[in-house]
Motif scaffolding. Structure first.
Motif, PDB file in Angstrom:
ATOM      1  N   LYS A 195       0.844  -1.196   0.000  1.00  0.00           N
ATOM      2  CA  LYS A 195       0.000   0.000   0.000  1.00  0.00           C
ATOM      3  C   LYS A 195       0.879   1.245   0.000  1.00  0.00           C
ATOM      4  CE  LYS A 195      -3.870  -2.256   2.079  1.00  0.00           C
ATOM      5  NZ  LYS A 195      -5.249  -1.966   1.945  1.00  0.00           N
ATOM      6  N   TRP A 196       0.315   2.349  -0.401  1.00  0.00           N
ATOM      7  CA  TRP A 196       1.064   3.591  -0.590  1.00  0.00           C
ATOM      8  C   TRP A 196       1.880   3.990   0.634  1.00  0.00           C
ATOM      9  CZ3 TRP A 196       0.336   7.820   2.484  1.00  0.00           C
ATOM     10  CH2 TRP A 196      -0.814   7.848   3.258  1.00  0.00           C
ATOM     11  N   TYR A 197       1.386   3.720   1.828  1.00  0.00           N
ATOM     12  CA  TYR A 197       2.068   4.156   3.049  1.00  0.00           C
ATOM     13  C   TYR A 197       3.173   3.192   3.480  1.00  0.00           C
ATOM     14  CZ  TYR A 197      -1.452   0.960   4.905  1.00  0.00           C
ATOM     15  OH  TYR A 197      -2.255  -0.122   5.120  1.00  0.00           O
ATOM     16  N   ALA A 198       3.246   2.015   2.861  1.00  0.00           N
ATOM     17  CA  ALA A 198       4.253   1.026   3.242  1.00  0.00           C
ATOM     18  C   ALA A 198       5.308   0.807   2.164  1.00  0.00           C
ATOM     19  CB  ALA A 198       3.572  -0.298   3.572  1.00  0.00           C
ATOM     20  N   THR A 199       5.125   1.393   1.007  1.00  0.00           N
ATOM     21  CA  THR A 199       6.043   1.146  -0.108  1.00  0.00           C
ATOM     22  C   THR A 199       7.364   1.899   0.055  1.00  0.00           C
ATOM     23  OG1 THR A 199       6.293   1.194  -2.509  1.00  0.00           O
ATOM     24  CG2 THR A 199       5.055   2.999  -1.530  1.00  0.00           C
TER      25      THR A 199
END
Length: 195
Positions: free
Chosen positions: A139-143
């Protein structure tokens, strides 16, 4: 063990017996293939301590380091090839890292996910959210991806910097695809570059 498709392309196109620096080498999978199948003197730089330990356990010369800060420590033209596979988009200054690769190596291989692929575009258009795909699974916050590079963006950077493209390969899924409309249809790109 078979290599990831972009790594297989790189391995097949590195001249046997070459001196190679794999920046962001992960667990050393490409380095081992270059050592064992191409008789290369392959060395690695990797940020993740677990990957460094795994590569060293395979008998590979890998040091822990950061592409964003440690590349100036390498002398000019100290390698035949500098390789950056699936790492460009995670660096703080991709343009600077690219310049360093071409200073350190006579040639550079760079591979990256194409953020302009039609599935990425469709995800944004239809769902309005950053995509989660097989090739971009987080997800965008973990990439770790902080720069969303496209094939056309990369080509423009190369032109701006006067960097010569010696070869290029495009992948859709795990299969090679043509260069026509690569910005739309390629999920991954691999470039062989020189000054």
């Amino acid at each position: 063990m078979s290599l990831r498709p972009d790594l297989a392309i790189i391995a097949a196109n590195v001249a046997p017996g070459s001196r190679v620096l794999d920046v962001g080498c992960g667990n050393g999978e490409l380095m081992a293939a270059l050592r064992d199948q191409r008789n290369c003197d392959a060395r690695g730089l990797e940020l993740d301590a677990g990957d460094v330990a795994e590569a060293m356990a395979k008998g590979l010369p890998v040091i822990q380091g950061d592409a964003d800060t440690d590349l100036p420590d390498y002398p000019d033209a100290s390698f035949d090839y500098a390789i950056l596979s699936q790492t460009l988009q995670t660096t703080r200054r991709p343009d600077w890292v690219l310049e360093q690769l071409l200073r350190i190596g006579e040639r550079a291989f760079v591979s990256f996910p194409n953020f302009a692929h039609w599935r990425v575009r469709a995800s944004l258009l239809v769902g309005g959210r950053m995509p989660v795909t097989r090739l971009l699974p987080l997800k965008w916050y973990a990439t770790p991806n902080i720069h969303h590079v496209t094939v056309d963006d990369f080509r423009a950077l190369l032109k701006e910097r006067g960097i010569i493209v010696e070869g290029y390969w495009f992948l859709s899924g795990d299969q090679r695809t043509g260069s026509a409309m690569a910005n739309l249809f390629a999920e991954h790109a691999v470039f062989l570059l020189r000054r």
